[in-house]
Design an enzyme around this catalytic site. Structure first.
Site, PDB file in Angstrom:
ATOM      1  N   HIS A 281     -34.757 -12.674  -1.004  1.00  9.18           N
ATOM      2  CA  HIS A 281     -33.835 -13.461  -1.690  1.00  9.18           C
ATOM      3  C   HIS A 281     -32.938 -13.966  -0.609  1.00  9.18           C
ATOM      4  O   HIS A 281     -31.991 -13.208  -0.362  1.00  9.18           O
ATOM      5  CB  HIS A 281     -33.235 -12.707  -2.643  1.00  9.18           C
ATOM      6  CG  HIS A 281     -32.199 -13.633  -3.367  1.00  9.18           C
ATOM      7  ND1 HIS A 281     -32.343 -13.368  -4.955  1.00  9.18           N
ATOM      8  CD2 HIS A 281     -30.983 -14.205  -3.314  1.00  9.18           C
ATOM      9  CE1 HIS A 281     -31.240 -14.208  -5.389  1.00  9.18           C
ATOM     10  NE2 HIS A 281     -30.513 -14.630  -4.253  1.00  9.18           N
TER      11      HIS A 281
ATOM     12  N   HIS B  52     -30.785 -17.526   0.587  1.00  3.25           N
ATOM     13  CA  HIS B  52     -30.507 -19.045   0.449  1.00  3.25           C
ATOM     14  C   HIS B  52     -30.748 -19.779   1.512  1.00  3.25           C
ATOM     15  O   HIS B  52     -29.869 -20.004   2.299  1.00  3.25           O
ATOM     16  CB  HIS B  52     -28.966 -19.257  -0.203  1.00  3.25           C
ATOM     17  CG  HIS B  52     -28.837 -18.454  -1.602  1.00  3.25           C
ATOM     18  ND1 HIS B  52     -29.166 -19.224  -2.689  1.00  3.25           N
ATOM     19  CD2 HIS B  52     -28.791 -17.459  -1.833  1.00  3.25           C
ATOM     20  CE1 HIS B  52     -29.253 -18.241  -3.598  1.00  3.25           C
ATOM     21  NE2 HIS B  52     -28.785 -17.055  -3.072  1.00  3.25           N
TER      22      HIS B  52
ATOM     23  N   GLU C 201     -19.240 -23.567  -5.241  1.00  2.75           N
ATOM     24  CA  GLU C 201     -18.213 -23.114  -6.854  1.00  2.75           C
ATOM     25  C   GLU C 201     -16.874 -23.443  -6.718  1.00  2.75           C
ATOM     26  O   GLU C 201     -16.324 -23.194  -7.528  1.00  2.75           O
ATOM     27  CB  GLU C 201     -18.615 -21.613  -7.241  1.00  2.75           C
ATOM     28  CG  GLU C 201     -19.740 -21.337  -7.838  1.00  2.75           C
ATOM     29  CD  GLU C 201     -20.697 -20.576  -6.823  1.00  2.75           C
ATOM     30  OE1 GLU C 201     -20.527 -20.827  -5.570  1.00  2.75           O
ATOM     31  OE2 GLU C 201     -21.687 -20.083  -7.457  1.00  2.75           O
TER      32      GLU C 201
ATOM     33  N   ARG D 243     -22.216 -18.894 -14.824  1.00  4.34           N
ATOM     34  CA  ARG D 243     -22.691 -19.974 -14.151  1.00  4.34           C
ATOM     35  C   ARG D 243     -24.035 -20.328 -14.516  1.00  4.34           C
ATOM     36  O   ARG D 243     -24.746 -21.108 -14.136  1.00  4.34           O
ATOM     37  CB  ARG D 243     -22.506 -19.502 -12.761  1.00  4.34           C
ATOM     38  CG  ARG D 243     -21.011 -19.633 -11.982  1.00  4.34           C
ATOM     39  CD  ARG D 243     -21.375 -18.787 -10.575  1.00  4.34           C
ATOM     40  NE  ARG D 243     -21.843 -17.503 -10.885  1.00  4.34           N
ATOM     41  CZ  ARG D 243     -22.001 -16.704  -9.897  1.00  4.34           C
ATOM     42  NH1 ARG D 243     -22.084 -17.121  -8.605  1.00  4.34           N
ATOM     43  NH2 ARG D 243     -21.925 -15.230 -10.094  1.00  4.34           N
TER      44      ARG D 243
ATOM     45  N   HIS E 213     -31.605 -13.966 -11.561  1.00  3.68           N
ATOM     46  CA  HIS E 213     -30.254 -13.681 -10.935  1.00  3.68           C
ATOM     47  C   HIS E 213     -29.534 -13.112 -12.553  1.00  3.68           C
ATOM     48  O   HIS E 213     -29.281 -13.560 -13.285  1.00  3.68           O
ATOM     49  CB  HIS E 213     -29.413 -14.784 -10.510  1.00  3.68           C
ATOM     50  CG  HIS E 213     -27.991 -14.843 -10.612  1.00  3.68           C
ATOM     51  ND1 HIS E 213     -27.144 -14.771  -9.517  1.00  3.68           N
ATOM     52  CD2 HIS E 213     -27.036 -14.784 -11.645  1.00  3.68           C
ATOM     53  CE1 HIS E 213     -26.124 -14.601  -9.887  1.00  3.68           C
ATOM     54  NE2 HIS E 213     -25.844 -14.729 -11.021  1.00  3.68           N
TER      55      HIS E 213
ATOM     56  N   ASP F  57     -29.549 -11.716  -0.197  1.00  5.78           N
ATOM     57  CA  ASP F  57     -28.701 -12.893  -0.796  1.00  5.78           C
ATOM     58  C   ASP F  57     -27.929 -13.501   0.424  1.00  5.78           C
ATOM     59  O   ASP F  57     -27.104 -14.241   0.308  1.00  5.78           O
ATOM     60  CB  ASP F  57     -27.665 -12.265  -1.636  1.00  5.78           C
ATOM     61  CG  ASP F  57     -27.011 -13.234  -2.648  1.00  5.78           C
ATOM     62  OD1 ASP F  57     -27.709 -14.502  -2.931  1.00  5.78           O
ATOM     63  OD2 ASP F  57     -26.418 -12.900  -3.585  1.00  5.78           O
TER      64      ASP F  57
HETATM   65 ZN    ZN Z   1     -27.967 -14.782  -7.330  1.00 10.37          ZN
END
Ligand code: ZN
Length: 393
Positions: free
Chosen positions: A65, A67, A74, A167, A199, A289
């Site tokens: 995981h 990104h 945000e 979200r 998530h 993450d």
């Molecule tokens: Zn997440």
């Protein structure tokens, strides 16, 4: 350029099970021997012999995981987090990574995630992606999760789809059932894991929807890989029930230490707690993450601060499993090698030291510091220094 034939000599090998002291031979990107004493022969061409006596030789880490393109936003455009660089992963011992989109599936796209994954693969590591993002319907390349899985080599699942989060797109159980079905059939037809990577946010409902779906006994529990399961104690306890039903639970190692997140359970502590509660270790994974945004919200849900996830946290939290939680080395390694490899159906090519497996290897000293990292046989980190950098590093 660099020798493609390397002998790691005299280290203590973990497959991740303890395989004793001996050599590991890396040739043309794969492990070709785990014999006790291999002697280089001039007919092999250029051979590098690395003395790893008194060191641990273990499989390269798998981070399921990250990104890769950055995430977040945000707090508006200026808060979009940056892309991952090759060395951010390799210096943390990560030789296999799965990229995902997150909150923002509008200005970031699955196609650009695929391109980034291809770039990192060209730079030397092994990469995969999830199609989709937080929202439903899931953004894809071919307009179908199932087709993305079947047609696009690097797509091995769908995610990270957000549930129980302010979200999220507030998906219904029907939405999740449909996504799981598409992931499952796409996975079957392409012989991939086809996992639905979820998530899980702070809403007390947690993975209630998953527990309901599993009770229907149509879609197997192994289709779901919920992450952030150490977000709070309540979710962790729910995860223990999920694992008892045969599910895989994933703990996030990047920790937002801001006040509004004090409920979060440190990943290494979460692993220990699960083991105490009788969870089988084979049902636990950790992921970083990395490069995701970790926004801090106040009680009204307004964003009041930002942090960025770090791939390095995977390594740190793994080390804490050994040094603080007193887990045996072989057990701790499974959480970031063998377990994710099996969940993602990358075994036996990834997550193990085995003849024929990819030569993805980390060498650690007695203090568990990373000294060498090999990715598909190439040395990326040497004596603790990054020696291969990404194109723009
Ligand atoms: Zn997440």
């Amino acid at each position: 350029m660099k020798p493609l034939f390397t002998i790691l000599k005299g280290g203590r090998r973990y497959t991740p099970d303890d395989a004793g002291v001996g050599d590991v031979v890396l040739a043309a990107g794969v492990i070709t021997s785990l014999a006790d004493n291999v002697l280089p022969d001039p007919s092999y061409g250029e051979v590098e012999v690395v003395d790893v006596k008194d060191k641990y030789v273990v499989p390269g880490f798998i981070d399921q995981h990250v990104h890769l393109l950055g995430g977040g936003g945000e707090g508006g455009y200026a808060t979009r987090t940056p892309e991952v660089m090759l060395s951010h992963l390799t210096r943390a011992g990560i030789t296999t990574v799965v990229g995902c989109l997150g909150t923002d599936g509008t200005t970031r796209h699955v196609a650009s995630l695929l391109a980034k994954a291809r770039a990192l693969e060209l730079e030397g590591i092994s990469t995969y992606i999830y199609t989709g993002a937080y929202e439903v319907p899931a953004p894809t390349i071919t307009e179908s999760v199932r087709d993305d899985l079947i047609i696009i080599d690097k797509v091995i699942g769908c995610g990270e789809v957000a549930i129980a989060d302010h979200r999220s797109a507030q998906p219904s159980i029907e939405d999740i059932r449909k996504l799981a079905a598409q992931s499952r059939v796409g996975g079957l037809l392409s012989n991939k894991a086809g996992v639905l990577h979820l998530h899980v946010g702070n809403n007390p409902q947690g993975i209630g929807m998953l527990l309901e779906l599993i009770a229907e006994q149509e879609i197997p529990v192994t289709q779901f890989t919920p992450t952030h399961m150490n977000r709070n104690q309540q979710l962790l306890d729910q995860g223990i029930r999920f694992a008892a039903l045969g599910g895989m639970i994933d703990f996030t190692t990047s920790v937002n230490l801001s006040e509004s997140n004090v409920a979060r359970v440190k990943a290494a502590k979460a692993v220990s707690y699960c083991l105490e509660q009788g969870v089988d270790l084979s049902h636990i994974t950790m992921s970083s993450d990395g490069n995701g945004s970790l926004p801090v919200f106040d009680e009204q849900g307004d964003t009041i601060g930002f942090m960025v996830g770090e791939p390095m946290s995977l390594y740190r939290e793994w080390r804490d499993l050994v040094l603080e939680e007193q887990l045996e080395l072989s057990q701790s390694l499974k959480v970031i090698t063998g377990n994710p490899s099996r969940t993602l159906k990358l075994f036996p090519r990834k997550g193990t030291l085995k003849v024929g497996a990819d030569a993805d290897i980390v060498v650690l000293n007695q203090d568990l510091e990373i000294e060498y990292v090999f990715a598909r046989g190439y040395c990326m980190v040497r004596q603790g220094q990054v020696v291969v950098k990404g194109v723009f590093e």
